[in-house]
Design a protein around this motif. Sequence first.
Motif, short mmCIF file in Angstrom:
data_model
loop_
_atom_site.label_atom_id
_atom_site.label_comp_id
_atom_site.label_asym_id
_atom_site.label_seq_id
_atom_site.Cartn_x
_atom_site.Cartn_y
_atom_site.Cartn_z
N GLY A 15 -6.27 15.68 -13.17
CA GLY A 15 -7.21 15.30 -14.25
C GLY A 15 -7.21 14.52 -15.34
O GLY A 15 -8.18 13.64 -15.13
N SER A 16 -6.13 14.38 -15.85
CA SER A 16 -5.70 13.23 -16.45
C SER A 16 -5.39 12.20 -15.89
O SER A 16 -5.64 10.64 -16.82
N LEU A 17 -5.68 11.57 -14.59
CA LEU A 17 -6.26 10.59 -14.04
C LEU A 17 -7.57 9.72 -13.72
O LEU A 17 -7.11 8.95 -12.69
N LYS A 18 -7.96 10.81 -13.55
CA LYS A 18 -9.86 11.27 -13.09
C LYS A 18 -9.83 9.39 -13.84
O LYS A 18 -10.77 9.21 -15.19
N THR A 28 -7.82 5.25 -8.13
CA THR A 28 -8.84 5.53 -7.06
C THR A 28 -8.43 5.66 -5.98
O THR A 28 -7.89 4.80 -5.61
N ILE A 29 -8.58 6.88 -4.50
CA ILE A 29 -8.02 7.20 -3.50
C ILE A 29 -9.26 6.55 -3.01
O ILE A 29 -10.01 6.97 -2.81
N LEU A 78 -4.19 3.75 -2.84
CA LEU A 78 -4.37 4.25 -4.35
C LEU A 78 -4.81 3.37 -5.18
O LEU A 78 -3.63 2.18 -5.79
N GLN A 79 -5.18 2.64 -5.83
CA GLN A 79 -5.96 1.68 -7.17
C GLN A 79 -5.33 2.35 -7.94
O GLN A 79 -6.33 3.70 -8.36
N MET A 80 -4.64 1.76 -9.00
CA MET A 80 -4.16 2.57 -10.36
C MET A 80 -4.66 0.88 -11.10
O MET A 80 -4.16 0.30 -11.14
N ASN A 81 -5.75 1.53 -12.66
CA ASN A 81 -6.13 0.45 -13.20
C ASN A 81 -5.61 1.47 -14.51
O ASN A 81 -4.70 1.96 -14.54
N ARG A 82 -5.37 0.50 -15.78
CA ARG A 82 -4.75 0.47 -17.02
C ARG A 82 -3.41 1.45 -17.24
O ARG A 82 -3.53 2.27 -18.03
N LEU A 83 -2.79 1.48 -16.47
CA LEU A 83 -1.17 1.38 -16.45
C LEU A 83 -0.75 2.14 -17.63
O LEU A 83 -0.35 0.86 -18.55
#
Length: 125
Positions: free
Chosen positions: A62-65, A69-70, A81-86
């Motif tokens: 929930g906290s990552l949605k 993006t998978i 796994l695309q990870m933005n605004r880390l």
Amino acid sequence: QVQLVESGGGLVQAGDSLRLSCAASGRTFSRYAMGWFRQAPGKEREIVAAISVSGGSTYYAGSLKGRFTISRDNVRNMVYLQMNRLKPEDTAVYYCAADQDRVVPAADVNKYDYWGQGTQVTVSS
């Protein structure tokens, strides 16, 4: 059986993006639901995201949605796994996993049968 190898981790600053990749061996990759998990020091391994065999269904913690993006490519046997605004709290070892028993994504770490060796993601503030 499938073997999984993660890549793409590294040291980044807060607000940056990273894309993790998971390369799978074996001709039956498209039969496995796939997941990304992470484990920070002193904490339990937790779900990040999971994807169905077709890629048409996904699950996110929930906290990552909205930030993560998978996706998967069943031709190239890859999961991403695309990870933005880390954020610094995203710092962990990230693992790719395969579930041989289900076609839909599962959040339970115990439902996954095969695991990669992990890739370290460190986010500095």
